[in-house]
Design a protein around this motif. Structure first.
Motif, PDB file in Angstrom:
ATOM      1  N   GLY A   1       0.808  -1.229   0.000  1.00 49.14           N
ATOM      2  CA  GLY A   1       0.000   0.000   0.000  1.00 49.14           C
ATOM      3  C   GLY A   1       0.833   1.266   0.000  1.00 49.14           C
ATOM      4  O   GLY A   1       0.312   2.342  -0.301  1.00 49.14           O
ATOM      5  N   LEU A   2       2.094   1.155   0.365  1.00 52.75           N
ATOM      6  CA  LEU A   2       2.957   2.345   0.390  1.00 52.75           C
ATOM      7  C   LEU A   2       3.627   2.601  -0.950  1.00 52.75           C
ATOM      8  O   LEU A   2       4.375   3.567  -1.106  1.00 52.75           O
ATOM      9  N   THR A   3       3.365   1.740  -1.910  1.00 45.97           N
ATOM     10  CA  THR A   3       3.907   1.913  -3.258  1.00 45.97           C
ATOM     11  C   THR A   3       3.535   3.285  -3.819  1.00 45.97           C
ATOM     12  O   THR A   3       2.424   3.766  -3.608  1.00 45.97           O
ATOM     13  N   VAL A   4       4.472   3.891  -4.543  1.00 47.70           N
ATOM     14  CA  VAL A   4       4.174   5.178  -5.186  1.00 47.70           C
ATOM     15  C   VAL A   4       4.306   5.003  -6.698  1.00 47.70           C
ATOM     16  O   VAL A   4       5.281   4.439  -7.198  1.00 47.70           O
ATOM     17  N   CYS A   5       3.313   5.501  -7.411  1.00 51.32           N
ATOM     18  CA  CYS A   5       3.298   5.395  -8.875  1.00 51.32           C
ATOM     19  C   CYS A   5       4.314   6.336  -9.514  1.00 51.32           C
ATOM     20  O   CYS A   5       4.679   7.375  -8.936  1.00 51.32           O
ATOM     21  N   ALA A   6       4.713   5.982 -10.724  1.00 54.82           N
ATOM     22  CA  ALA A   6       5.698   6.763 -11.479  1.00 54.82           C
ATOM     23  C   ALA A   6       5.256   8.214 -11.670  1.00 54.82           C
ATOM     24  O   ALA A   6       6.076   9.144 -11.560  1.00 54.82           O
ATOM     25  N   GLU A   7       3.978   8.416 -11.951  1.00 52.90           N
ATOM     26  CA  GLU A   7       3.476   9.766 -12.227  1.00 52.90           C
ATOM     27  C   GLU A   7       3.684  10.677 -11.022  1.00 52.90           C
ATOM     28  O   GLU A   7       4.098  11.829 -11.140  1.00 52.90           O
ATOM     29  N   ARG A   8       3.344  10.122  -9.817  1.00 49.16           N
ATOM     30  CA  ARG A   8       3.489  10.951  -8.617  1.00 49.16           C
ATOM     31  C   ARG A   8       4.945  11.197  -8.275  1.00 49.16           C
ATOM     32  O   ARG A   8       5.301  12.288  -7.843  1.00 49.16           O
ATOM     33  N   VAL A   9       5.809  10.223  -8.512  1.00 46.21           N
ATOM     34  CA  VAL A   9       7.242  10.458  -8.259  1.00 46.21           C
ATOM     35  C   VAL A   9       7.725  11.615  -9.137  1.00 46.21           C
ATOM     36  O   VAL A   9       8.404  12.535  -8.670  1.00 46.21           O
ATOM     37  N   ALA A  10       7.348  11.610 -10.407  1.00 47.49           N
ATOM     38  CA  ALA A  10       7.774  12.687 -11.327  1.00 47.49           C
ATOM     39  C   ALA A  10       7.226  14.043 -10.867  1.00 47.49           C
ATOM     40  O   ALA A  10       7.957  15.049 -10.839  1.00 47.49           O
ATOM     41  N   ILE A  11       5.960  14.066 -10.491  1.00 47.99           N
ATOM     42  CA  ILE A  11       5.343  15.341 -10.073  1.00 47.99           C
ATOM     43  C   ILE A  11       5.954  15.822  -8.762  1.00 47.99           C
ATOM     44  O   ILE A  11       6.276  17.005  -8.613  1.00 47.99           O
ATOM     45  N   TRP A  12       6.178  14.906  -7.820  1.00 46.10           N
ATOM     46  CA  TRP A  12       6.775  15.334  -6.536  1.00 46.10           C
ATOM     47  C   TRP A  12       8.196  15.852  -6.753  1.00 46.10           C
ATOM     48  O   TRP A  12       8.623  16.798  -6.088  1.00 46.10           O
ATOM     49  N   LYS A  13       8.918  15.246  -7.680  1.00 46.57           N
ATOM     50  CA  LYS A  13      10.274  15.745  -7.961  1.00 46.57           C
ATOM     51  C   LYS A  13      10.217  17.165  -8.500  1.00 46.57           C
ATOM     52  O   LYS A  13      11.003  18.031  -8.112  1.00 46.57           O
ATOM     53  N   ALA A  14       9.276  17.418  -9.400  1.00 42.66           N
ATOM     54  CA  ALA A  14       9.142  18.769  -9.970  1.00 42.66           C
ATOM     55  C   ALA A  14       8.765  19.770  -8.879  1.00 42.66           C
ATOM     56  O   ALA A  14       9.396  20.828  -8.744  1.00 42.66           O
ATOM     57  N   VAL A  15       7.769  19.412  -8.077  1.00 45.97           N
ATOM     58  CA  VAL A  15       7.299  20.335  -7.035  1.00 45.97           C
ATOM     59  C   VAL A  15       8.417  20.599  -6.024  1.00 45.97           C
ATOM     60  O   VAL A  15       8.633  21.733  -5.593  1.00 45.97           O
ATOM     61  N   SER A  16       9.170  19.564  -5.690  1.00 42.74           N
ATOM     62  CA  SER A  16      10.239  19.743  -4.685  1.00 42.74           C
ATOM     63  C   SER A  16      11.397  20.569  -5.222  1.00 42.74           C
ATOM     64  O   SER A  16      12.231  21.057  -4.462  1.00 42.74           O
ATOM     65  N   GLU A  17      11.444  20.754  -6.546  1.00 40.99           N
ATOM     66  CA  GLU A  17      12.447  21.642  -7.148  1.00 40.99           C
ATOM     67  C   GLU A  17      11.865  23.043  -7.373  1.00 40.99           C
ATOM     68  O   GLU A  17      12.464  23.874  -8.058  1.00 40.99           O
ATOM     69  N   GLY A  18      10.665  23.266  -6.852  1.00 41.48           N
ATOM     70  CA  GLY A  18      10.074  24.602  -6.954  1.00 41.48           C
ATOM     71  C   GLY A  18       9.243  24.817  -8.202  1.00 41.48           C
ATOM     72  O   GLY A  18       8.816  25.938  -8.487  1.00 41.48           O
ATOM     73  N   GLU A  19       8.994  23.748  -8.960  1.00 42.55           N
ATOM     74  CA  GLU A  19       8.227  23.863 -10.207  1.00 42.55           C
ATOM     75  C   GLU A  19       6.774  23.486  -9.934  1.00 42.55           C
ATOM     76  O   GLU A  19       6.474  22.326  -9.659  1.00 42.55           O
ATOM     77  N   THR A  20       5.891  24.461 -10.029  1.00 47.18           N
ATOM     78  CA  THR A  20       4.480  24.160  -9.770  1.00 47.18           C
ATOM     79  C   THR A  20       3.617  24.391 -10.998  1.00 47.18           C
ATOM     80  O   THR A  20       2.417  24.153 -10.958  1.00 47.18           O
ATOM     81  N   ASP A  21       4.231  24.865 -12.077  1.00 45.65           N
ATOM     82  CA  ASP A  21       3.471  25.080 -13.316  1.00 45.65           C
ATOM     83  C   ASP A  21       3.853  23.978 -14.295  1.00 45.65           C
ATOM     84  O   ASP A  21       4.858  24.068 -15.000  1.00 45.65           O
ATOM     85  N   LEU A  22       3.064  22.905 -14.302  1.00 41.78           N
ATOM     86  CA  LEU A  22       3.399  21.720 -15.101  1.00 41.78           C
ATOM     87  C   LEU A  22       2.453  21.628 -16.292  1.00 41.78           C
ATOM     88  O   LEU A  22       1.239  21.792 -16.136  1.00 41.78           O
ATOM     89  N   THR A  23       2.994  21.388 -17.466  1.00 39.67           N
ATOM     90  CA  THR A  23       2.218  21.605 -18.690  1.00 39.67           C
ATOM     91  C   THR A  23       1.918  20.350 -19.510  1.00 39.67           C
ATOM     92  O   THR A  23       1.100  20.402 -20.434  1.00 39.67           O
ATOM     93  N   GLU A  24       2.564  19.259 -19.207  1.00 37.36           N
ATOM     94  CA  GLU A  24       2.420  18.080 -20.073  1.00 37.36           C
ATOM     95  C   GLU A  24       3.031  16.875 -19.360  1.00 37.36           C
ATOM     96  O   GLU A  24       4.021  17.023 -18.649  1.00 37.36           O
ATOM     97  N   ILE A  25       2.457  15.674 -19.583  1.00 38.47           N
ATOM     98  CA  ILE A  25       3.014  14.474 -18.933  1.00 38.47           C
ATOM     99  C   ILE A  25       2.934  13.291 -19.891  1.00 38.47           C
ATOM    100  O   ILE A  25       2.029  13.235 -20.738  1.00 38.47           O
ATOM    101  N   ALA A  26       3.892  12.391 -19.784  1.00 41.42           N
ATOM    102  CA  ALA A  26       3.860  11.153 -20.576  1.00 41.42           C
ATOM    103  C   ALA A  26       4.086   9.970 -19.635  1.00 41.42           C
ATOM    104  O   ALA A  26       4.806  10.081 -18.637  1.00 41.42           O
ATOM    105  N   ILE A  27       3.441   8.857 -19.970  1.00 38.75           N
ATOM    106  CA  ILE A  27       3.510   7.640 -19.146  1.00 38.75           C
ATOM    107  C   ILE A  27       3.838   6.469 -20.070  1.00 38.75           C
ATOM    108  O   ILE A  27       3.171   6.274 -21.092  1.00 38.75           O
ATOM    109  N   VAL A  28       4.870   5.711 -19.711  1.00 38.11           N
ATOM    110  CA  VAL A  28       5.302   4.598 -20.574  1.00 38.11           C
ATOM    111  C   VAL A  28       5.283   3.278 -19.806  1.00 38.11           C
ATOM    112  O   VAL A  28       5.800   3.190 -18.685  1.00 38.11           O
ATOM    113  N   THR A  29       4.688   2.256 -20.427  1.00 39.49           N
ATOM    114  CA  THR A  29       4.752   0.878 -19.918  1.00 39.49           C
ATOM    115  C   THR A  29       5.120  -0.034 -21.085  1.00 39.49           C
ATOM    116  O   THR A  29       5.028   0.374 -22.252  1.00 39.49           O
ATOM    117  N   ASP A  30       5.479  -1.280 -20.748  1.00 42.04           N
ATOM    118  CA  ASP A  30       5.826  -2.231 -21.811  1.00 42.04           C
ATOM    119  C   ASP A  30       4.661  -3.187 -22.031  1.00 42.04           C
ATOM    120  O   ASP A  30       4.795  -4.396 -21.879  1.00 42.04           O
TER     121      ASP A  30
END
Ligand code: THU
Length: 132
Positions: free
Chosen positions: A51-80
């Protein structure tokens, strides 16, 4: 900002290799672009308590926010997978709150892709405007 899903797809594909998914063996990569043009990537990181697993999308968004970036304009998600993987419900909510109604490109490792919008995936979303 011009939409450039191919650059995001390549970044998401590369970070997907770092997915920590020993329990599901389902590796996901995500990449989000900020208004400043920077790209932040994330992979899914699983926990032994599941249950503590974190999805790829949230890791990417949290990294951006933690670098001070709150204006996010586009996202891509890749699986095999043959079928393109849409974000889970929790990630749809977080994408809505931190990116807004942006293009979300779903792609796989065979080169198939499709772009949808947050609003399409999460109609009538809850957000801070209801808290006022
Ligand atoms: N996963 C993501 O990273 N993103 C999603 O939107 C769907 C699910 C991950 C979580 C877990 O590590 C694995 O995929 C299987 O659910």
């Amino acid at each position: 900002m011009e939409m450039n899903p191919d650059e995001l797809i390549e970044a998401a594909k590369a970070v997907r290799e770092r997915a920590f998914a020993p329990h599901s063996n389902f590796k996901v990569g995500a990449a989000v672009r900020s208004k400043s043009g920077r790209v932040y990537t994330g992979c899914n990181v699983e926990s032994a308590s599941y249950g503590l697993t974190v999805c790829a999308e949230r890791v990417a968004i949290w990294k951006a926010v933690s670098e001070g970036e709150t204006d996010l304009t586009e996202i891509a998600i890749v699986t095999d997978t043959e079928m393109l993987t849409p974000p889970c419900g929790v990630c749809r909510q977080i994408i809505w709150e931190f990116c807004g109604d942006v293009p979300i490109t779903l792609a796989n490792c065979s080169g198939n892709k499709d772009t949808v919008t947050t609003r399409e995936l999460l109609p009538r979303a809850f957000d801070t405007k209801f808290l006022k």
